[in-house]
Scaffold this motif. Structure first.
Motif, PDB file in Angstrom:
ATOM      1  N   THR A  68     -41.869-144.734-173.881  1.00 59.72           N
ATOM      2  CA  THR A  68     -41.924-143.381-174.154  1.00 59.72           C
ATOM      3  C   THR A  68     -42.733-142.894-175.367  1.00 59.72           C
ATOM      4  OG1 THR A  68     -39.484-143.905-174.045  1.00 59.72           O
ATOM      5  CG2 THR A  68     -40.731-141.637-175.746  1.00 59.72           C
ATOM      6  N   ILE A  69     -43.831-144.009-175.985  1.00 61.17           N
ATOM      7  CA  ILE A  69     -44.592-144.181-177.276  1.00 61.17           C
ATOM      8  C   ILE A  69     -45.644-143.272-175.444  1.00 61.17           C
ATOM      9  CG2 ILE A  69     -46.374-145.149-178.328  1.00 61.17           C
ATOM     10  CD1 ILE A  69     -44.462-146.573-179.701  1.00 61.17           C
ATOM     11  N   ILE A  70     -46.128-143.934-174.587  1.00 61.57           N
ATOM     12  CA  ILE A  70     -47.270-143.646-173.332  1.00 61.57           C
ATOM     13  C   ILE A  70     -47.038-142.548-173.341  1.00 61.57           C
ATOM     14  CG2 ILE A  70     -47.928-144.522-171.415  1.00 61.57           C
ATOM     15  CD1 ILE A  70     -47.299-147.586-172.486  1.00 61.57           C
ATOM     16  N   LEU A  71     -46.219-141.892-172.007  1.00 55.05           N
ATOM     17  CA  LEU A  71     -45.651-140.930-171.638  1.00 55.05           C
ATOM     18  C   LEU A  71     -45.976-139.163-173.123  1.00 55.05           C
ATOM     19  CD1 LEU A  71     -42.661-141.323-169.775  1.00 55.05           C
ATOM     20  CD2 LEU A  71     -45.403-141.429-169.518  1.00 55.05           C
ATOM     21  N   ASN A  72     -45.815-139.932-174.168  1.00 53.73           N
ATOM     22  CA  ASN A  72     -46.171-138.638-175.188  1.00 53.73           C
ATOM     23  C   ASN A  72     -47.238-138.184-175.459  1.00 53.73           C
ATOM     24  OD1 ASN A  72     -42.680-138.563-175.739  1.00 53.73           O
ATOM     25  ND2 ASN A  72     -42.880-139.970-177.602  1.00 53.73           N
ATOM     26  N   TYR A 118     -49.781-139.213-172.620  1.00 52.36           N
ATOM     27  CA  TYR A 118     -50.366-138.941-171.228  1.00 52.36           C
ATOM     28  C   TYR A 118     -50.235-137.589-171.406  1.00 52.36           C
ATOM     29  CZ  TYR A 118     -50.567-139.305-166.667  1.00 52.36           C
ATOM     30  OH  TYR A 118     -51.184-139.211-165.131  1.00 52.36           O
ATOM     31  N   PRO A 119     -51.234-137.325-170.470  1.00 48.83           N
ATOM     32  CA  PRO A 119     -51.771-137.436-170.150  1.00 48.83           C
ATOM     33  C   PRO A 119     -53.287-137.384-170.495  1.00 48.83           C
ATOM     34  CG  PRO A 119     -51.596-135.445-168.675  1.00 48.83           C
ATOM     35  CD  PRO A 119     -50.446-135.704-169.949  1.00 48.83           C
ATOM     36  N   ASP A 120     -53.566-136.469-171.907  1.00 43.16           N
ATOM     37  CA  ASP A 120     -54.527-135.821-172.224  1.00 43.16           C
ATOM     38  C   ASP A 120     -54.721-136.647-173.623  1.00 43.16           C
ATOM     39  OD1 ASP A 120     -54.565-134.129-170.520  1.00 43.16           O
ATOM     40  OD2 ASP A 120     -53.269-132.207-171.443  1.00 43.16           O
ATOM     41  N   GLU A 121     -53.757-137.482-174.085  1.00 48.59           N
ATOM     42  CA  GLU A 121     -54.340-137.459-175.395  1.00 48.59           C
ATOM     43  C   GLU A 121     -54.757-139.145-175.604  1.00 48.59           C
ATOM     44  OE1 GLU A 121     -51.947-136.144-179.209  1.00 48.59           O
ATOM     45  OE2 GLU A 121     -51.473-134.823-177.157  1.00 48.59           O
ATOM     46  N   LYS A 122     -54.707-139.483-176.718  1.00 42.88           N
ATOM     47  CA  LYS A 122     -54.627-141.273-177.123  1.00 42.88           C
ATOM     48  C   LYS A 122     -53.342-142.269-177.614  1.00 42.88           C
ATOM     49  CE  LYS A 122     -58.174-144.068-179.218  1.00 42.88           C
ATOM     50  NZ  LYS A 122     -56.958-145.228-180.017  1.00 42.88           N
ATOM     51  N   VAL A 123     -52.924-142.744-177.445  1.00 42.66           N
ATOM     52  CA  VAL A 123     -51.585-143.002-178.042  1.00 42.66           C
ATOM     53  C   VAL A 123     -52.267-143.581-179.949  1.00 42.66           C
ATOM     54  CG1 VAL A 123     -50.328-145.581-178.537  1.00 42.66           C
ATOM     55  CG2 VAL A 123     -50.706-144.683-176.255  1.00 42.66           C
ATOM     56  N   SER A 124     -51.327-142.779-180.823  1.00 44.14           N
ATOM     57  CA  SER A 124     -51.391-142.900-181.968  1.00 44.14           C
ATOM     58  C   SER A 124     -50.359-144.260-182.664  1.00 44.14           C
ATOM     59  CB  SER A 124     -51.816-141.604-183.212  1.00 44.14           C
ATOM     60  OG  SER A 124     -50.704-140.637-183.092  1.00 44.14           O
ATOM     61  N   ALA A 125     -50.496-144.156-183.666  1.00 48.99           N
ATOM     62  CA  ALA A 125     -49.978-145.308-184.635  1.00 48.99           C
ATOM     63  C   ALA A 125     -48.602-143.823-184.969  1.00 48.99           C
ATOM     64  CB  ALA A 125     -50.396-146.192-186.010  1.00 48.99           C
ATOM     65  N   GLU A 126     -49.062-142.327-185.614  1.00 49.30           N
ATOM     66  CA  GLU A 126     -47.844-141.922-185.955  1.00 49.30           C
ATOM     67  C   GLU A 126     -47.088-141.473-185.270  1.00 49.30           C
ATOM     68  OE1 GLU A 126     -47.484-141.096-189.285  1.00 49.30           O
ATOM     69  OE2 GLU A 126     -49.095-142.895-188.977  1.00 49.30           O
ATOM     70  N   MET A 127     -47.858-141.223-183.828  1.00 50.34           N
ATOM     71  CA  MET A 127     -47.129-140.649-182.167  1.00 50.34           C
ATOM     72  C   MET A 127     -46.023-142.017-181.929  1.00 50.34           C
ATOM     73  SD  MET A 127     -49.475-140.135-179.658  1.00 50.34           S
ATOM     74  CE  MET A 127     -50.174-138.437-178.969  1.00 50.34           C
ATOM     75  N   LYS A 182     -44.468-144.218-184.178  1.00 48.32           N
ATOM     76  CA  LYS A 182     -43.679-144.310-185.494  1.00 48.32           C
ATOM     77  C   LYS A 182     -42.780-143.087-185.216  1.00 48.32           C
ATOM     78  CE  LYS A 182     -46.735-145.663-188.522  1.00 48.32           C
ATOM     79  NZ  LYS A 182     -47.544-145.399-190.142  1.00 48.32           N
ATOM     80  N   LYS A 183     -43.139-141.735-184.607  1.00 49.71           N
ATOM     81  CA  LYS A 183     -42.224-140.664-184.223  1.00 49.71           C
ATOM     82  C   LYS A 183     -40.867-140.556-183.408  1.00 49.71           C
ATOM     83  CE  LYS A 183     -42.871-136.225-183.308  1.00 49.71           C
ATOM     84  NZ  LYS A 183     -43.587-134.363-182.126  1.00 49.71           N
ATOM     85  N   ALA A 184     -41.593-141.407-182.149  1.00 50.91           N
ATOM     86  CA  ALA A 184     -41.041-141.515-180.963  1.00 50.91           C
ATOM     87  C   ALA A 184     -39.765-142.935-181.043  1.00 50.91           C
ATOM     88  CB  ALA A 184     -41.387-142.423-180.245  1.00 50.91           C
ATOM     89  N   ALA A 185     -40.582-143.377-182.640  1.00 43.08           N
ATOM     90  CA  ALA A 185     -38.901-144.360-182.745  1.00 43.08           C
ATOM     91  C   ALA A 185     -38.279-144.091-183.838  1.00 43.08           C
ATOM     92  CB  ALA A 185     -40.030-145.598-183.767  1.00 43.08           C
ATOM     93  N   LYS A 186     -38.732-143.504-184.111  1.00 49.44           N
ATOM     94  CA  LYS A 186     -37.466-142.994-185.270  1.00 49.44           C
ATOM     95  C   LYS A 186     -36.322-141.734-184.283  1.00 49.44           C
ATOM     96  CE  LYS A 186     -40.551-141.901-189.359  1.00 49.44           C
ATOM     97  NZ  LYS A 186     -41.520-141.206-189.577  1.00 49.44           N
TER      98      LYS A 186
END
Ligand code: ADP
Ligand code: MG
Length: 310
Positions: free
Chosen positions: A278-282, A284-293, A295-299
């Motif tokens: 989920t983190i990766i797909l959030n 993909y395809p235009d952004e880089k994974v960030s810590a904020e992303m 954490k948001k996915a985990a929440k």
């Protein structure tokens, strides 16, 4: 129709070990080291008693009654615990370590009851009986002249929830009861033949194990959800690769634990098969994974609920 069910139909994907792919998969399992070690020893002795004879010869010459105590254990290993805790994955990969340790080839015959039986009365019982028949046949061919095995078979009875249920349970369906009985007969038939064969049964219902099944188990392994340290280990490798730093991974460990009013955390499969993708797909395809992303996915994600006994 089932009377004539063929080996190929019953076991769609037999696995032959040693096999590097399975070695690799076994090595990536997190937090299961103690179980792995115990399992390799137990399976090793079940499928190749010669190892014990050699050990006794070397370290305890003449200790023959000890040998019988160990070798008379029934050829069954039970893996019980929550969904997504690594039971199937460990059962599918451990054969590689056993094959390497004993220096023999090992075949896994995987039977999944949840995907096979269509619920018709009598079907599960027939599947089980057939599975044991084939296992027995194979094992007989592999039995060595001395007790050094030429190869070994492991029968995996996965998703055996109905079989794990106690027959003493009033509500248990007649069909389930005869399934358990067929299973017990099968274990006994393998054990009495002193064959290079073992059975692994996996169930999500640890609370209801049939006493007769439990009694026949050389070992019962209980699998639990990962604790903080184990969640860290599971998340560390993929998240580090994605550039998330250690402090943020620690926060993710908290977010995936017992928090927000629930008394259970994420399972291994929640972490690795749901959260990370989920983190990766959030991103993909235009952004880089960030810590904020991350954490948001985990929440936003809920862990698989704990299996409830019906
Ligand atoms: N201990 C573990 N370490 C790493 N990954 C795991 C672990 N347990 C489970 N997984 C991952 O979760 C997936 C589901 O696990 P599985 O063995 O099918 O669970 P179970 O059979 O207990 O329901 C596995 O394919 C694997 O990717
Ligand atoms: Mg499973």
């Amino acid at each position: 129709m089932l009377e004539s069910i063929s080996f190929e139909e019953l076991f769609e994907h037999p696995i032959e070990y040693p096999d590097v792919d399975y070695r690799e998969r076994l090595s990536t399992l997190v937090g299961l080291d103690d179980k792995k070690e115990q399992l390799i020893k137990t399976l090793g002795l079940l499928v190749n008693p010669h190892g014990l004879t050699e050990w006794i010869e070397k370290h305890h010459k003449g200790a023959n009654s000890v040998k019988d105590i160990v070798l008379r254990r029934p050829p069954l290993i039970v893996m019980a615990g929550d969904v997504g805790s690594g039971k199937t994955e460990l059962a599918m990969t451990i054969g590689d370590a056993v094959a390497r340790q004993e220096n023999i080839s090992v075949t896994l015959l995987p039977l999944s009851l949840s995907t096979r039986g269509d619920g018709k009365v009598g079907q599960m019982t027939k599947l089980i009986s057939k599975a044991f028949e084939y296992t027995l046949e194979r094992a007989k061919k592999l039995k060595g002249e001395t007790n050094k095995s030429r190869g070994a078979v492991i029968l995996l009875v996965d998703e055996a929830d109905a079989l794990a249920q106690s027959r003493e349970n009033e509500q248990m369906h007649h069909e389930d009861k005869s399934g358990v009985n067929a299973f017990i007969r099968g274990i006994d038939s393998l054990g009495s033949g002193k064959l290079p064969a073992a059975v692994i049964m996996c169930t999500n219902r640890p609370g209801a194990l049939d006493p007769a099944v439990k009694r026949r188990a050389a070992e019962v392994f209980y699998f639990t959800r990962p604790n903080e340290e184990q969640r860290f280990k599971a998340l560390e490798a993929p998240l580090k690769e994605l550039g998330v730093d250690e402090e943020d991974i620690k926060e993710l460990v908290k977010l995936t634990g017992e928090t927000g009013g629930r008394n259970y955390g994420f399972t291994y499969s929640d972490l690795l098969q749901r959260l990370i993708p989920t983190i990766i797909l959030n991103a993909y395809p235009d952004e880089k994974v960030s810590a904020e992303m991350a954490k948001k996915a985990a929440k936003n994600m809920l862990p698989t609920p704990v299996f409830k006994e019906k």
